[in-house]
Design a protein around this motif. Structure first.
Motif, short mmCIF file in Angstrom:
data_model
loop_
_atom_site.label_atom_id
_atom_site.label_comp_id
_atom_site.label_asym_id
_atom_site.label_seq_id
_atom_site.Cartn_x
_atom_site.Cartn_y
_atom_site.Cartn_z
N THR A 181 0.84 -1.20 0.00
CA THR A 181 0.00 0.00 0.00
C THR A 181 0.87 1.25 0.00
OG1 THR A 181 -1.82 -1.12 1.10
CG2 THR A 181 -1.78 1.28 1.29
N THR A 182 1.95 1.24 0.76
CA THR A 182 2.89 2.37 0.76
C THR A 182 3.45 2.58 -0.63
OG1 THR A 182 3.48 2.06 3.08
CG2 THR A 182 5.09 3.21 1.71
N LEU A 183 3.85 1.52 -1.30
CA LEU A 183 4.39 1.64 -2.66
C LEU A 183 3.33 2.14 -3.64
CD1 LEU A 183 6.54 -1.62 -2.68
CD2 LEU A 183 7.38 0.74 -2.52
N ASP A 184 2.09 1.71 -3.47
CA ASP A 184 1.00 2.20 -4.32
C ASP A 184 0.77 3.69 -4.09
OD1 ASP A 184 0.60 -0.34 -5.38
OD2 ASP A 184 -1.12 -0.80 -4.08
N ARG A 185 0.84 4.12 -2.84
CA ARG A 185 0.67 5.55 -2.53
C ARG A 185 1.81 6.38 -3.12
NH1 ARG A 185 -1.06 4.49 3.59
NH2 ARG A 185 -3.28 4.16 3.25
N GLN A 186 3.02 5.83 -3.04
CA GLN A 186 4.15 6.53 -3.64
C GLN A 186 3.96 6.69 -5.14
OE1 GLN A 186 7.56 4.20 -1.98
NE2 GLN A 186 8.32 6.25 -1.54
N THR A 187 3.51 5.64 -5.79
CA THR A 187 3.28 5.69 -7.24
C THR A 187 2.24 6.75 -7.58
OG1 THR A 187 3.83 3.34 -7.46
CG2 THR A 187 2.59 4.34 -9.26
N ALA A 188 1.14 6.78 -6.85
CA ALA A 188 0.08 7.76 -7.09
C ALA A 188 0.59 9.18 -6.86
CB ALA A 188 -1.13 7.46 -6.21
N GLY A 221 2.66 14.30 -9.57
CA GLY A 221 3.68 15.36 -9.49
C GLY A 221 3.98 15.84 -8.10
N ASN A 222 3.63 15.05 -7.06
CA ASN A 222 3.78 15.48 -5.67
C ASN A 222 4.94 14.73 -5.01
OD1 ASN A 222 3.51 16.13 -2.96
ND2 ASN A 222 1.27 16.03 -3.01
N LEU A 223 6.14 15.31 -5.10
CA LEU A 223 7.32 14.66 -4.53
C LEU A 223 7.27 14.58 -3.01
CD1 LEU A 223 10.17 16.02 -6.82
CD2 LEU A 223 9.38 13.65 -6.62
N GLU A 224 6.69 15.59 -2.36
CA GLU A 224 6.60 15.55 -0.89
C GLU A 224 5.74 14.38 -0.44
OE1 GLU A 224 6.35 18.35 -2.68
OE2 GLU A 224 8.02 19.55 -1.93
N ALA A 225 4.61 14.15 -1.11
CA ALA A 225 3.76 13.01 -0.76
C ALA A 225 4.47 11.69 -1.10
CB ALA A 225 2.42 13.10 -1.48
N PHE A 226 5.21 11.66 -2.20
CA PHE A 226 6.01 10.48 -2.55
C PHE A 226 6.97 10.14 -1.41
CE2 PHE A 226 10.00 8.80 -4.32
CZ PHE A 226 9.54 7.64 -4.93
N MET A 227 7.56 11.16 -0.82
CA MET A 227 8.55 10.97 0.25
C MET A 227 7.92 10.50 1.56
SD MET A 227 11.66 11.43 -0.80
CE MET A 227 12.51 11.64 0.76
N ASP A 228 6.59 10.51 1.67
CA ASP A 228 5.93 10.01 2.89
C ASP A 228 6.26 8.54 3.14
OD1 ASP A 228 4.80 12.42 3.57
OD2 ASP A 228 2.82 11.93 2.75
N GLY A 229 6.64 7.82 2.11
CA GLY A 229 6.99 6.41 2.28
C GLY A 229 8.36 6.19 2.89
N TYR A 230 9.14 7.27 2.98
CA TYR A 230 10.50 7.18 3.52
C TYR A 230 10.54 7.58 4.99
CZ TYR A 230 12.43 6.75 -1.20
OH TYR A 230 12.75 6.31 -2.46
N GLY A 286 7.48 12.15 -15.43
CA GLY A 286 6.77 11.14 -16.21
C GLY A 286 5.76 10.40 -15.34
N LYS A 287 5.46 9.19 -15.76
CA LYS A 287 4.53 8.33 -15.02
C LYS A 287 5.28 7.11 -14.53
CE LYS A 287 1.03 10.98 -15.59
NZ LYS A 287 0.55 11.78 -14.47
N LEU A 288 5.23 6.88 -13.23
CA LEU A 288 5.97 5.82 -12.57
C LEU A 288 5.16 4.53 -12.52
CD1 LEU A 288 8.39 4.90 -10.77
CD2 LEU A 288 7.10 5.80 -8.81
N HIS A 289 5.88 3.43 -12.72
CA HIS A 289 5.29 2.10 -12.55
C HIS A 289 6.32 1.21 -11.85
CE1 HIS A 289 2.96 -1.50 -13.25
NE2 HIS A 289 4.07 -2.09 -13.67
N PHE A 290 5.88 0.50 -10.82
CA PHE A 290 6.73 -0.48 -10.13
C PHE A 290 6.30 -1.89 -10.52
CE2 PHE A 290 7.08 2.62 -6.34
CZ PHE A 290 8.32 3.07 -6.74
N ASP A 291 7.27 -2.76 -10.76
CA ASP A 291 7.04 -4.20 -10.85
C ASP A 291 7.77 -4.82 -9.67
OD1 ASP A 291 5.54 -4.56 -13.25
OD2 ASP A 291 7.34 -4.10 -14.40
N ILE A 292 7.02 -5.36 -8.73
CA ILE A 292 7.62 -5.95 -7.54
C ILE A 292 8.06 -7.37 -7.86
CG2 ILE A 292 7.25 -6.56 -5.11
CD1 ILE A 292 7.13 -3.51 -5.79
#
Length: 140
Positions: free
Chosen positions: A28-35, A40-49, A85-91
């Motif tokens: 869920t953390t990784l999904d939130r980071q992707t969203a 375009g919200n780097l601060e929210a992306f950093m919430d996972g760190y 761009g648009k981020l995608h993770f493959d776990i």
């Protein structure tokens, strides 16, 4: 003998449930980071760190310590949504290392109008204050 088997089964069930709940929180953390990234919200992306000077990020430029320094590097490397761009993770793997640590290995891909980027990552998650956070990120 039956009581011991029953206790073992109950313990195993509890461990598997805890692992699946913890793994779900990490995913869920990784999904939130992707969203957050994709909006375009780097601060929210950093919430996972881990919001700490001890956070470690290892990338092509070497080791960076600290949450704020990591955010600053992201802002420098990705100054606008075209660069992000648009981020995608493959776990590839989520693995419990201990009660408070998980390792996550995967691939990242940025689809961008200015040229796609991709690579791999290894994340070390630690449970701090009942929240799973990334304490070490090695991305290439």
């Amino acid at each position: 003998m039956k009581m011991q088997t029953l206790l073992t089964a109950l313990l195993l069930s509890a461990v598997l449930h805890a692992q699946s709940a913890d793994e779900k929180q990490i995913r869920t953390t990784l999904d939130r980071q992707t969203a957050a990234w994709n909006s375009g919200n780097l601060e929210a992306f950093m919430d996972g760190y881990w919001r700490s000077d001890s956070l470690m990020f290892i990338g092509k430029s070497g080791v960076t310590y600290g949450w704020q320094n990591t955010l600053n590097n992201y802002k420098k490397g990705y100054p606008d949504t075209a660069a992000m761009g648009k981020l995608h993770f493959d776990i590839i793997q989520v693995k419990r290392l201990s009660v408070i640590y998980f390792s996550v290995v995967g691939k990242w891909h940025l689809a961008r109008s200015i040229g796609d980027l991709s690579g791999h990552f290894t994340l070390l998650f630690r449970k701090i204050n009942n929240k799973w956070v990334i304490v070490s990120d090695h991305s290439s």
